[in-house]
Design an enzyme around this catalytic site. Structure first.
Site, mmCIF file in Angstrom:
data_model
loop_
_atom_site.group_PDB
_atom_site.id
_atom_site.type_symbol
_atom_site.label_atom_id
_atom_site.label_comp_id
_atom_site.label_asym_id
_atom_site.label_seq_id
_atom_site.Cartn_x
_atom_site.Cartn_y
_atom_site.Cartn_z
ATOM 1 N N HIS A 56 -9.659 -15.929 -12.647
ATOM 2 C CA HIS A 56 -9.029 -15.338 -11.432
ATOM 3 C C HIS A 56 -9.919 -14.975 -10.355
ATOM 4 O O HIS A 56 -9.398 -14.786 -9.087
ATOM 5 C CB HIS A 56 -8.121 -14.270 -12.069
ATOM 6 C CG HIS A 56 -8.806 -12.968 -12.267
ATOM 7 N ND1 HIS A 56 -8.937 -12.639 -13.551
ATOM 8 C CD2 HIS A 56 -9.442 -11.848 -11.525
ATOM 9 C CE1 HIS A 56 -10.089 -11.306 -13.483
ATOM 10 N NE2 HIS A 56 -10.016 -11.141 -12.374
ATOM 11 N N ASP A 86 -8.699 -17.214 -18.914
ATOM 12 C CA ASP A 86 -9.053 -16.697 -17.744
ATOM 13 C C ASP A 86 -10.508 -16.955 -17.595
ATOM 14 O O ASP A 86 -11.334 -15.734 -17.397
ATOM 15 C CB ASP A 86 -8.704 -15.278 -17.529
ATOM 16 C CG ASP A 86 -8.715 -14.703 -16.386
ATOM 17 O OD1 ASP A 86 -8.738 -15.433 -15.082
ATOM 18 O OD2 ASP A 86 -9.098 -13.451 -16.241
ATOM 19 N N GLY A 164 -13.618 -5.601 -8.823
ATOM 20 C CA GLY A 164 -14.699 -6.215 -8.695
ATOM 21 C C GLY A 164 -15.676 -6.496 -9.931
ATOM 22 O O GLY A 164 -16.644 -7.233 -9.952
ATOM 23 N N ASN A 165 -15.394 -5.940 -10.845
ATOM 24 C CA ASN A 165 -15.937 -6.045 -12.126
ATOM 25 C C ASN A 165 -15.658 -7.145 -13.058
ATOM 26 O O ASN A 165 -16.355 -7.827 -13.872
ATOM 27 C CB ASN A 165 -15.845 -4.945 -13.174
ATOM 28 C CG ASN A 165 -16.856 -3.757 -13.131
ATOM 29 O OD1 ASN A 165 -16.653 -2.478 -12.555
ATOM 30 N ND2 ASN A 165 -18.151 -4.061 -13.329
ATOM 31 N N SER A 166 -14.385 -8.032 -12.623
ATOM 32 C CA SER A 166 -14.099 -9.095 -13.265
ATOM 33 C C SER A 166 -14.984 -10.064 -13.162
ATOM 34 O O SER A 166 -15.715 -10.527 -12.215
ATOM 35 C CB SER A 166 -12.780 -9.512 -12.490
ATOM 36 O OG SER A 166 -11.872 -8.842 -12.658
#
Length: 192
Positions: A56, A86, A164-166
């Protein structure tokens, strides 16, 4: 030092309809091409520039850039994506990078301390600590149109992560990669 970098920036273009009102009538004025950016984190997994992140973070991206800790910005290409889990792999043209060693997530134990590393809100290389709260958690949150079935087996942790940690690293006490930060659970639902 852990092999992390500042952030992944993606650029996408969206066609936005333009309308104008004239004495209460709506007039179609065509479309406007609008570029927007999204940000996420990633983990260097090989010395020659392969990086793992979340699907994503890079899906629908027309251009992908990686900013290293030395502030060098490098274009990246998407090598592979797996919407069902993902996950995505991107590549920058570089050599001699410090890569992270892999741990065994199957041997991680509930109560074990972990670190979540990433770049929330475009802050540079943040680290939060927590413990593994649960394993093999299926939260039914991977929702990609066109994907018939998803594979979810999350490591749940109480380490604080934010937008933003994704794509960032979840590491064990030996600084080994055991997972990729994917989602945040809040009172309002799950956010990726």
């Amino acid at each position: 030092a852990l092999p992390i970098f500042d952030y992944i920036k993606t650029e996408m273009t969206r066609l936005t309809p333009l309308y104008q009102t004239f004495f209460g009538m709506i007039i179609d004025r065509g479309v406007k091409r609008q570029t927007y950016n999204a940000f996420g984190s990633g983990v260097i997994i090989s010395e020659d520039g392969y990086i793992v992140t979340n699907n994503h973070v890079v899906q629908d991206a027309e251009r992908v850039f990686v900013t290293l800790n030395n502030k060098k910005v490098m274009p990246a290409r998407i090598v592979g994506i797996d919407p069902a889990t993902d996950l995505a792999v991107i590549k920058i043209e570089a050599t001699g990078l410090q890569s992270i060693p892999f741990g065994n997530s199957d041997s991680a134990r509930i109560g074990e301390p972990v670190l979540a590393i990433g770049n929330p809100f475009n802050l540079t290389s943040t680290v939060t600590a927590g413990i593994i709260s649960a394993k093999a958690r299926d939260m039914n949150i991977i929702n990609n149109p066109g994907v018939e079935s998803t594979i979810e087996s999350f490591i749940q942790t109480d380490a604080a992560v934010n937008s933003g940690n994704s794509g960032g690293a979840l590491v064990n006490g030996r600084a080994e990669l055991i997972g990729i930060n994917t989602a945040i659970a809040s009172g309002n639902g799950y956010y990726t």
